[in-house]
Design an enzyme around this catalytic site. Structure first.
Site, PDB file in Angstrom:
ATOM      1  N   ASP A   1       0.827  -1.207   0.000  1.00 24.60           N
ATOM      2  CA  ASP A   1       0.000   0.000   0.000  1.00 24.60           C
ATOM      3  C   ASP A   1       0.866   1.264   0.000  1.00 24.60           C
ATOM      4  O   ASP A   1       0.351   2.380  -0.065  1.00 24.60           O
ATOM      5  CB  ASP A   1      -0.996   0.000   1.161  1.00 24.60           C
ATOM      6  CG  ASP A   1      -0.331  -0.096   2.533  1.00 24.60           C
ATOM      7  OD1 ASP A   1       0.915  -0.133   2.600  1.00 24.60           O
ATOM      8  OD2 ASP A   1      -1.065  -0.150   3.536  1.00 24.60           O
TER       9      ASP A   1
ATOM     10  N   ASP B   1      -1.051  -6.231   0.052  1.00 25.09           N
ATOM     11  CA  ASP B   1      -1.371  -5.564   1.320  1.00 25.09           C
ATOM     12  C   ASP B   1      -2.862  -5.358   1.481  1.00 25.09           C
ATOM     13  O   ASP B   1      -3.537  -4.937   0.537  1.00 25.09           O
ATOM     14  CB  ASP B   1      -0.706  -4.189   1.361  1.00 25.09           C
ATOM     15  CG  ASP B   1       0.574  -4.164   2.173  1.00 25.09           C
ATOM     16  OD1 ASP B   1       0.771  -5.066   3.004  1.00 25.09           O
ATOM     17  OD2 ASP B   1       1.381  -3.235   1.965  1.00 25.09           O
TER      18      ASP B   1
ATOM     19  N   LYS C   1      -1.312  -9.457   3.316  1.00 22.53           N
ATOM     20  CA  LYS C   1      -0.490  -9.031   4.455  1.00 22.53           C
ATOM     21  C   LYS C   1      -1.284  -8.091   5.349  1.00 22.53           C
ATOM     22  O   LYS C   1      -1.956  -7.183   4.854  1.00 22.53           O
ATOM     23  CB  LYS C   1       0.796  -8.350   3.994  1.00 22.53           C
ATOM     24  CG  LYS C   1       1.689  -7.879   5.161  1.00 22.53           C
ATOM     25  CD  LYS C   1       3.052  -7.434   4.707  1.00 22.53           C
ATOM     26  CE  LYS C   1       3.056  -6.090   4.036  1.00 22.53           C
ATOM     27  NZ  LYS C   1       2.653  -4.987   4.955  1.00 22.53           N
TER      28      LYS C   1
ATOM     29  N   GLU D   1       9.746  -4.362  10.459  1.00 24.29           N
ATOM     30  CA  GLU D   1      10.131  -3.055   9.902  1.00 24.29           C
ATOM     31  C   GLU D   1      10.717  -2.106  10.929  1.00 24.29           C
ATOM     32  O   GLU D   1      10.147  -1.870  11.990  1.00 24.29           O
ATOM     33  CB  GLU D   1       8.922  -2.372   9.227  1.00 24.29           C
ATOM     34  CG  GLU D   1       9.295  -1.024   8.633  1.00 24.29           C
ATOM     35  CD  GLU D   1       8.261  -0.457   7.680  1.00 24.29           C
ATOM     36  OE1 GLU D   1       8.509   0.632   7.128  1.00 24.29           O
ATOM     37  OE2 GLU D   1       7.204  -1.092   7.477  1.00 24.29           O
TER      38      GLU D   1
END
Length: 259
Positions: free
Chosen positions: A43, A82, A111, A177
């Site tokens: 995204d 996503d 995801k 992340e």
């Protein structure tokens, strides 16, 4: 050319590093498919392609359009799409939207961002036969600032618990992340599924970057991005030369016209 499957991704844990890129178009998919294990239709396209300030305004329909394009042109890689912001607020909404994404794009998995808070949703989707990739640490859909995570004890504890929770819930891989290296290493050593780092560490089971970032097409380049080229500069040069040729009538030449 053998298709990469989730089983093959799981077998790479602690063995062969997993290669991933986030991208959104036909041409990028065709190129990345020759080299990547996983292609994520992220995204992040909201900011990279559409000029949005965050990922929050990306719609499910937009993700489906790009997911369909990428999947159609990626024959080998595992394609993950996503789930955008507010499309998985509870398990029933998540299932309805994820089912739509899988059906219309024919992608291999979806995801979801989040840890303990989305465990019930992950379990429900997996139970219903929808493969899920997890995403912990910095969560772009829920963050107002780009900040390193895991700098203090409480953050480390919470993110580690998130990793264990989503792993136990049934995800086949976890994007980690922008967390401190020691935490990424600890998570990778303590979960049974592969970790995919972005601003995490070399100790993760794989790495992912946004293709436009590593190609030098974007202005915002975090520390964790390695630029392998500067295609924005090259594009600038090409467009400059094109406009010069048009204005001087060097283009089109006899090679470019039909007699």
């Amino acid at each position: 050319m053998q298709k990469i499957t989730i089983k093959k991704i799981l077998k790479k844990k602690n063995k062969t590093p997993i290669t991933c890129l986030s991208l959104y178009s036909k041409t990028m998919a065709e190129i990345a498919d020759k080299y990547c294990d996983i292609i994520l239709v992220g995204d992040s396209l909201g900011m990279v392609l559409l000029g949005m300030k965050t990922t929050k305004d990306v719609s499910l329909e937009t993700m489906i359009i790009h997911g369909k394009t990428v999947k159609k042109n990626a024959k080998k890689s595992l394609v993950v799409v996503d789930m955008p912001y507010k499309t998985y607020t509870n398990k029933l909404i998540a299932y309805s939207n994820a089912k739509k994404v899988i059906k219309l794009t024919k992608c291999d998995a979806v995801k979801l961002e989040g840890g303990k808070k989305v465990v019930k949703i992950i379990k429900y989707l997996v139970k219903k036969g929808i493969p899920v990739m997890g995403h912990i640490g910095l969560l772009p859909q829920f963050s107002t600032k780009f900040k390193l995570k895991g700098k203090n004890f409480n953050q480390k504890k919470s993110i580690f618990e998130d990793a264990k929770a989503v792993s136990n819930a049934g995800v086949f891989a976890i994007v980690v992340e922008c967390v401190v290296e020691s935490l990424a290493k600890k998570i990778t050593e303590n979960v049974s599924v592969p970790t995919i780092g972005i601003g995490a560490s070399k100790y993760c089971d794989g790495q992912i970057l946004v293709a436009d970032d590593m190609l030098g097409l974007t202005n915002f380049v975090p520390r964790f991005v390695k630029k392998y080229s500067n295609l924005k500069r090259e594009a600038d040069k090409c467009m400059k030369n094109y406009t010069k040729d048009v204005r001087s009538r060097r283009f089109p030449s006899f090679k470019n016209i039909y007699s």
